[in-house]
Write a protein that holds these residues in place. Structure first.
Motif, PDB file in Angstrom:
ATOM      1  N   PRO A 273      24.929  32.780  60.270  1.00 35.37           N
ATOM      2  CA  PRO A 273      23.932  33.212  59.278  1.00 35.37           C
ATOM      3  C   PRO A 273      24.006  34.721  59.037  1.00 35.37           C
ATOM      4  N   TRP A 274      23.800  35.131  57.803  1.00 31.84           N
ATOM      5  CA  TRP A 274      23.832  36.539  57.405  1.00 31.84           C
ATOM      6  C   TRP A 274      22.687  36.797  56.423  1.00 31.84           C
ATOM      7  N   HIS A 275      22.036  37.957  56.487  1.00 33.58           N
ATOM      8  CA  HIS A 275      21.200  38.373  55.359  1.00 33.58           C
ATOM      9  C   HIS A 275      22.145  38.499  54.164  1.00 33.58           C
ATOM     10  N   ALA A 276      21.688  38.157  52.987  1.00 39.14           N
ATOM     11  CA  ALA A 276      22.544  38.273  51.801  1.00 39.14           C
ATOM     12  C   ALA A 276      23.019  39.714  51.620  1.00 39.14           C
ATOM     13  N   THR A 277      22.164  40.683  51.936  1.00 34.18           N
ATOM     14  CA  THR A 277      22.545  42.091  51.786  1.00 34.18           C
ATOM     15  C   THR A 277      23.515  42.550  52.872  1.00 34.18           C
ATOM     16  N   CYS A 278      23.577  41.863  53.989  1.00 36.45           N
ATOM     17  CA  CYS A 278      24.505  42.224  55.072  1.00 36.45           C
ATOM     18  C   CYS A 278      25.877  41.581  54.908  1.00 36.45           C
TER      19      CYS A 278
ATOM     20  N   LYS B 215      28.777  41.569  53.384  1.00 35.06           N
ATOM     21  CA  LYS B 215      29.583  42.421  52.518  1.00 35.06           C
ATOM     22  C   LYS B 215      30.894  42.740  53.219  1.00 35.06           C
ATOM     23  N   CYS B 216      31.823  43.289  52.468  1.00 34.55           N
ATOM     24  CA  CYS B 216      33.129  43.657  53.000  1.00 34.55           C
ATOM     25  C   CYS B 216      32.950  44.620  54.170  1.00 34.55           C
ATOM     26  N   GLN B 217      33.681  44.356  55.253  1.00 32.44           N
ATOM     27  CA  GLN B 217      33.532  45.162  56.460  1.00 32.44           C
ATOM     28  C   GLN B 217      34.523  46.327  56.556  1.00 32.44           C
ATOM     29  N   ARG B 218      35.282  46.567  55.489  1.00 30.19           N
ATOM     30  CA  ARG B 218      36.145  47.753  55.488  1.00 30.19           C
ATOM     31  C   ARG B 218      35.263  48.978  55.299  1.00 30.19           C
ATOM     32  N   PRO B 219      35.410  49.984  56.166  1.00 28.48           N
ATOM     33  CA  PRO B 219      34.599  51.201  56.018  1.00 28.48           C
ATOM     34  C   PRO B 219      34.719  51.787  54.608  1.00 28.48           C
ATOM     35  N   GLY B 220      33.586  52.089  54.037  1.00 29.04           N
ATOM     36  CA  GLY B 220      33.540  52.676  52.700  1.00 29.04           C
ATOM     37  C   GLY B 220      33.398  51.673  51.569  1.00 29.04           C
ATOM     38  N   CYS B 221      33.728  50.405  51.826  1.00 27.13           N
ATOM     39  CA  CYS B 221      33.603  49.382  50.785  1.00 27.13           C
ATOM     40  C   CYS B 221      32.193  48.799  50.846  1.00 27.13           C
TER      41      CYS B 221
ATOM     42  N   GLN C 258      38.727  36.337  55.795  1.00 25.81           N
ATOM     43  CA  GLN C 258      38.164  36.521  57.137  1.00 25.81           C
ATOM     44  C   GLN C 258      39.273  36.978  58.080  1.00 25.81           C
ATOM     45  N   TYR C 259      39.051  38.103  58.726  1.00 25.31           N
ATOM     46  CA  TYR C 259      39.972  38.599  59.745  1.00 25.31           C
ATOM     47  C   TYR C 259      39.161  39.075  60.939  1.00 25.31           C
ATOM     48  N   GLY C 260      39.520  38.608  62.104  1.00 21.23           N
ATOM     49  CA  GLY C 260      38.827  39.041  63.316  1.00 21.23           C
ATOM     50  C   GLY C 260      37.353  38.718  63.318  1.00 21.23           C
ATOM     51  N   GLY C 261      36.974  37.635  62.641  1.00 17.66           N
ATOM     52  CA  GLY C 261      35.570  37.234  62.596  1.00 17.66           C
ATOM     53  C   GLY C 261      34.718  38.052  61.644  1.00 17.66           C
ATOM     54  N   LYS C 262      35.360  38.875  60.804  1.00 15.65           N
ATOM     55  CA  LYS C 262      34.632  39.710  59.845  1.00 15.65           C
ATOM     56  C   LYS C 262      35.077  39.367  58.427  1.00 15.65           C
ATOM     57  N   PRO C 263      34.139  39.474  57.465  1.00 17.52           N
ATOM     58  CA  PRO C 263      34.500  39.191  56.071  1.00 17.52           C
ATOM     59  C   PRO C 263      35.030  40.442  55.357  1.00 17.52           C
ATOM     60  N   TYR C 264      35.996  40.224  54.471  1.00 21.32           N
ATOM     61  CA  TYR C 264      36.558  41.305  53.667  1.00 21.32           C
ATOM     62  C   TYR C 264      36.676  40.831  52.228  1.00 21.32           C
ATOM     63  N   CYS C 265      36.485  41.746  51.303  1.00 25.99           N
ATOM     64  CA  CYS C 265      36.633  41.399  49.894  1.00 25.99           C
ATOM     65  C   CYS C 265      38.100  41.116  49.581  1.00 25.99           C
ATOM     66  N   VAL C 266      38.350  40.575  48.409  1.00 21.53           N
ATOM     67  CA  VAL C 266      39.705  40.209  48.010  1.00 21.53           C
ATOM     68  C   VAL C 266      40.605  41.453  47.986  1.00 21.53           C
ATOM     69  N   LEU C 267      40.087  42.567  47.573  1.00 18.03           N
ATOM     70  CA  LEU C 267      40.877  43.803  47.504  1.00 18.03           C
ATOM     71  C   LEU C 267      41.329  44.281  48.881  1.00 18.03           C
ATOM     72  N   HIS C 268      40.454  44.150  49.888  1.00 16.60           N
ATOM     73  CA  HIS C 268      40.757  44.683  51.219  1.00 16.60           C
ATOM     74  C   HIS C 268      41.169  43.644  52.248  1.00 16.60           C
ATOM     75  N   GLY C 269      41.148  42.376  51.888  1.00 14.30           N
ATOM     76  CA  GLY C 269      41.440  41.352  52.859  1.00 14.30           C
ATOM     77  C   GLY C 269      42.806  40.713  52.770  1.00 14.30           C
ATOM     78  N   ALA C 270      43.495  40.952  51.684  1.00 16.46           N
ATOM     79  CA  ALA C 270      44.807  40.320  51.525  1.00 16.46           C
ATOM     80  C   ALA C 270      45.838  41.053  52.382  1.00 16.46           C
ATOM     81  N   PRO C 271      46.686  40.285  53.070  1.00 16.47           N
ATOM     82  CA  PRO C 271      47.725  40.937  53.896  1.00 16.47           C
ATOM     83  C   PRO C 271      48.753  41.670  53.075  1.00 16.47           C
TER      84      PRO C 271
END
Length: 110
Positions: A73-78, A80-86, A97-110
């Motif tokens: 479960p997550w607050h809707a406001t929480c 968000k992409c976990q890359r610092p600054g995003c 999802q990487y390492g149990g954290k969510p990332y946006c499409v821009l920052h999550g693609a290998p």
């Protein structure tokens, strides 16, 4: 003259004896919650029984927008992409999802 009393959870208490079932603190005018017939102060109730956000660890209250993603479960406001600054919020969006954290499409693609 009768001493004041508190009527709650189907019983009558002296005010000093109406206490939280977990911490033992007297329950005053701040209110209380009940679980299985036992009274709890708001703090203990949240600690023991509330669903907590995966990111901020605070309770998700009734009426709050929240998301279940990655089995958590997550607050809707929480959520968000976990890359610092995003600051991209991911509710209703594709994410990686990487390492149990969510990332946006821009920052999550290998």
């Amino acid at each position: 003259m009768e001493a004041p009393c508190v009527q709650a959870v189907g019983k009558t208490y002296h005010p000093e004896h109406f206490v939280c079932s977990y911490c033992g603190r007297q329950i005053g005018s701040e209110g209380f919650k009940v679980d299985r017939g036992k009274p709890y102060c708001q703090d203990c109730y949240n600690k023991l029984f509330s669903v907590k956000c995966t990111l901020c660890k605070h309770p998700i209250g009734g009426g709050e927008r929240w998301v279940e993603a990655m089995g958590e479960p997550w607050h809707a406001t929480c959520f968000k992409c976990q890359r610092p600054g995003c600051i991209t919020h991911l509710e209703g969006k594709q994410f990686y999802q990487y390492g149990g954290k969510p990332y946006c499409v821009l920052h999550g693609a290998p």
